[in-house]
Design a protein around this motif. Structure first.
Motif, mmCIF file in Angstrom:
data_model
loop_
_atom_site.group_PDB
_atom_site.id
_atom_site.type_symbol
_atom_site.label_atom_id
_atom_site.label_comp_id
_atom_site.label_asym_id
_atom_site.label_seq_id
_atom_site.Cartn_x
_atom_site.Cartn_y
_atom_site.Cartn_z
ATOM 1 N N UNK A 50 0.795 -1.234 0.000
ATOM 2 C CA UNK A 50 0.000 0.000 0.000
ATOM 3 C C UNK A 50 0.826 1.282 0.000
ATOM 4 N N UNK A 51 2.095 1.177 0.355
ATOM 5 C CA UNK A 51 2.930 2.381 0.300
ATOM 6 C C UNK A 51 3.152 2.866 -1.130
ATOM 7 N N UNK A 52 2.787 2.019 -2.126
ATOM 8 C CA UNK A 52 2.910 2.437 -3.527
ATOM 9 C C UNK A 52 1.651 3.142 -4.022
ATOM 10 N N UNK A 53 0.584 3.158 -3.202
ATOM 11 C CA UNK A 53 -0.686 3.746 -3.618
ATOM 12 C C UNK A 53 -0.753 5.184 -3.106
ATOM 13 N N UNK A 54 -0.835 6.117 -4.021
ATOM 14 C CA UNK A 54 -0.833 7.538 -3.705
ATOM 15 C C UNK A 54 -2.277 8.080 -3.674
ATOM 16 N N UNK A 55 -2.480 9.250 -3.035
ATOM 17 C CA UNK A 55 -3.837 9.819 -2.971
ATOM 18 C C UNK A 55 -4.512 9.947 -4.335
ATOM 19 N N UNK A 56 -3.769 10.341 -5.376
ATOM 20 C CA UNK A 56 -4.387 10.473 -6.695
ATOM 21 C C UNK A 56 -4.879 9.139 -7.241
ATOM 22 N N UNK A 57 -4.291 8.034 -6.741
ATOM 23 C CA UNK A 57 -4.705 6.714 -7.213
ATOM 24 C C UNK A 57 -6.132 6.380 -6.785
ATOM 25 N N UNK A 58 -6.654 7.066 -5.766
ATOM 26 C CA UNK A 58 -8.042 6.862 -5.368
ATOM 27 C C UNK A 58 -9.007 7.375 -6.443
ATOM 28 N N UNK A 59 -8.500 8.152 -7.380
ATOM 29 C CA UNK A 59 -9.356 8.822 -8.353
ATOM 30 C C UNK A 59 -9.074 8.430 -9.803
ATOM 31 N N UNK A 60 -7.835 8.140 -10.125
ATOM 32 C CA UNK A 60 -7.462 8.038 -11.544
ATOM 33 C C UNK A 60 -8.145 6.870 -12.244
ATOM 34 N N UNK A 61 -8.077 5.664 -11.677
ATOM 35 C CA UNK A 61 -8.729 4.529 -12.334
ATOM 36 C C UNK A 61 -10.242 4.701 -12.379
ATOM 37 N N UNK A 62 -10.798 5.324 -11.335
ATOM 38 C CA UNK A 62 -12.243 5.585 -11.332
ATOM 39 C C UNK A 62 -12.645 6.410 -12.547
ATOM 40 N N UNK A 63 -11.850 7.431 -12.822
ATOM 41 C CA UNK A 63 -12.201 8.311 -13.933
ATOM 42 C C UNK A 63 -11.947 7.658 -15.286
ATOM 43 N N UNK A 64 -10.938 6.787 -15.360
ATOM 44 C CA UNK A 64 -10.710 6.040 -16.599
ATOM 45 C C UNK A 64 -11.898 5.126 -16.884
ATOM 46 N N UNK A 65 -12.332 4.395 -15.864
ATOM 47 C CA UNK A 65 -13.471 3.485 -16.035
ATOM 48 C C UNK A 65 -14.727 4.271 -16.390
ATOM 49 N N UNK A 66 -14.940 5.368 -15.697
ATOM 50 C CA UNK A 66 -16.113 6.201 -15.974
ATOM 51 C C UNK A 66 -16.112 6.654 -17.441
ATOM 52 N N UNK A 67 -14.933 7.056 -17.906
ATOM 53 C CA UNK A 67 -14.819 7.515 -19.287
ATOM 54 C C UNK A 67 -15.026 6.404 -20.298
ATOM 55 N N UNK A 68 -14.522 5.214 -20.003
ATOM 56 C CA UNK A 68 -14.680 4.087 -20.925
ATOM 57 C C UNK A 68 -16.141 3.663 -21.032
ATOM 58 N N UNK A 69 -16.824 3.607 -19.897
ATOM 59 C CA UNK A 69 -18.247 3.261 -19.953
ATOM 60 C C UNK A 69 -19.023 4.332 -20.710
ATOM 61 N N UNK A 70 -18.707 5.590 -20.430
ATOM 62 C CA UNK A 70 -19.375 6.683 -21.132
ATOM 63 C C UNK A 70 -19.166 6.570 -22.634
ATOM 64 N N UNK A 72 -18.551 3.873 -24.317
ATOM 65 C CA UNK A 72 -19.250 2.689 -24.822
ATOM 66 C C UNK A 72 -20.716 2.986 -25.113
ATOM 67 N N UNK A 73 -21.357 3.794 -24.272
ATOM 68 C CA UNK A 73 -22.778 4.068 -24.492
ATOM 69 C C UNK A 73 -23.015 5.377 -25.224
ATOM 70 N N UNK A 74 -21.951 6.165 -25.445
ATOM 71 C CA UNK A 74 -22.087 7.389 -26.211
ATOM 72 C C UNK A 74 -22.588 8.571 -25.415
ATOM 73 N N UNK A 75 -21.921 8.857 -24.288
ATOM 74 C CA UNK A 75 -22.301 10.007 -23.481
ATOM 75 C C UNK A 75 -21.048 10.624 -22.879
ATOM 76 N N UNK A 76 -21.208 11.631 -22.017
ATOM 77 C CA UNK A 76 -20.095 12.261 -21.331
ATOM 78 C C UNK A 76 -19.859 11.592 -19.981
ATOM 79 N N UNK A 77 -18.615 11.634 -19.524
ATOM 80 C CA UNK A 77 -18.258 11.001 -18.251
ATOM 81 C C UNK A 77 -19.093 11.536 -17.098
ATOM 82 N N UNK A 78 -19.416 12.800 -17.126
ATOM 83 C CA UNK A 78 -20.144 13.423 -16.017
ATOM 84 C C UNK A 78 -21.530 12.809 -15.831
ATOM 85 N N UNK A 79 -22.025 12.067 -16.814
ATOM 86 C CA UNK A 79 -23.353 11.456 -16.721
ATOM 87 C C UNK A 79 -23.314 10.033 -16.180
#
Length: 384
Positions: A50-70, A72-79
């Protein structure tokens, strides 16, 4: 993402499936393709340190996944919101829409329970009542739904295809009627997204939910929620800290804030930063997009047409092709499902599901002609 230049065909090399296993059960739980498996192992090794996991890591993969799903269905990440399950997403929709006293909540007969129980809770809160559209004898769910849509309906909640047998709903026709009547449309596309194209701009649902562990080829406990901008100011099911404005500033978390991040992110579940599951989901989305959803659907449709024809020759009843999803089918028999046939499938390691009065067959790109031959020969030997 790059799309294949030629039609897709079976490619078992992407999956760890022994040759003596015929896995026709993607609608139950998808096998992990090698990129997903490898991503999971790497993520597990990382979380062990866990010492390799930084605060930004709590967010980066979440936003990548959010963007990929968006994407796939043809929308913006914010939705898009990251949620743990379909029932969670349907409950968000039920809490936000809140059908009124005496109004109707329209569901399909034998709909998956995750699409039913949240609406039952809504009935207790609001005094609305549920109306189930009966299963049509000819397989035409669309006509049956249209016949039930009127001014008494407060919300219609349904799939793209029925989970028991792949019977299709024409969402464009249904959405047109819903818009005419001002009825919010809630969709569970768990059994279609990733294997069938979806025109979100044309359908314009109020909410759309999908689990990630079936046709999206991802890990269990991942799911996704689309919320139309009109419905992005509802209550939170999980009032967690990560959905608050400026939550990335860990040093200031003791200064509690009520202001939420904009868009559908307010509906995110707490602990959304799943350090093992999200890298796996990213790998799964990228693999699907590299194949192309339309190409997957075309390949599975061609495969299933031959399988359906072979099953019909053995006396199985199937849906008319125009009412059948390309990737998922239910096989019914006039005399019911023989116990000895289910046993024979199990003994010969042919993995299917029995749902309602149908044998549900759900192949994917890892299935080949040999799988089809084994399935049909086994069925023939039992049905005589």
């Amino acid at each position: 993402m790059t799309q294949p230049s030629s039609p897709l065909s079976c490619d078992r090399t992407y999956f760890d499936i022994p040759q003596d296993i015929t896995y026709y059960n993607c609608a139950y739980l998808s096998p992990m393709c090698h990129p997903v498996h490898e991503a999971g192992i790497a993520a597990l090794n990382r979380e062990a340190r866990p010492w390799t996991i930084k605060p930004d890591d709590f967010y980066e993969d979440s936003e990548v996944v959010r963007g990929l799903f968006a994407s796939l269905i043809g929308t913006e990440s914010r939705n898009v919101a990251l949620i743990p399950s379909v029932s969670y997403g349907i409950n968000v929709a039920a809490q936000v829409i809140e059908p009124g006293q005496g109004r109707r909540i329209l569901l399909l007969d034998e709909q998956f329970p995750s699409n039913v129980y949240p609406w039952r809770e809504a009935v207790k809160r609001t005094g609305a009542h549920i109306v189930h559209v009966p299963r049509p004898q000819n397989g035409d769910w669309t006509r049956a739904i249209l016949d039930h849509l009127d001014e008494r309906v407060a919300v219609a909640s349904m799939p793209h295809c029925h989970w028991t047998d792949g019977s299709l709903v024409d969402l464009e026709l249904v959405s047109d009627r819903c818009r005419e009547l001002g009825i919010p449309l809630v969709l569970d596309v768990t059994q279609s997204l990733g294997a069938m194209p979806l025109n979100l701009d044309r359908i314009r649902p109020a909410f759309l939910v999908a689990a990630g562990y079936k046709w999206l080829l991802g890990p269990y406990s991942t799911a996704y929620l689309y919320a139309d901008p009109r419905y992005q100011d509802g209550p939170q099911l999980d009032p967690n800290w990560m959905t608050r404005k400026d939550s990335r500033n860990f040093a200031e978390l003791v200064n509690y804030r009520d202001e939420l991040e904009p868009g559908a992110l307010r509906y995110d579940v707490g602990q959304r930063s799943k350090f093992i599951l999200l890298p796996m989901a990213i790998a799964a989305f990228r693999q699907i997009m590299s194949w192309g959803v339309a190409n997957i659907g075309q390949a599975l449709g061609a495969y299933n047409r031959e399988l359906r024809e072979g099953a019909r020759s053995l006396g199985f009843e199937t849906l008319p092709d125009k009412y059948a999803a390309p990737h998922l089918m239910g096989l019914r028999h006039p005399e019911g499902i023989p116990v000895e046939l289910v046993r024979a499938f199990q003994e010969r390691q042919i993995v299917v599901s029995v749902r309602g009065n149908a044998i549900r067959v759900a192949p994917h790109l890892y299935n080949d002609a040999e799988d089809r031959r084994r399935f049909l020969e086994t069925a023939a030997s039992c049905l005589g």
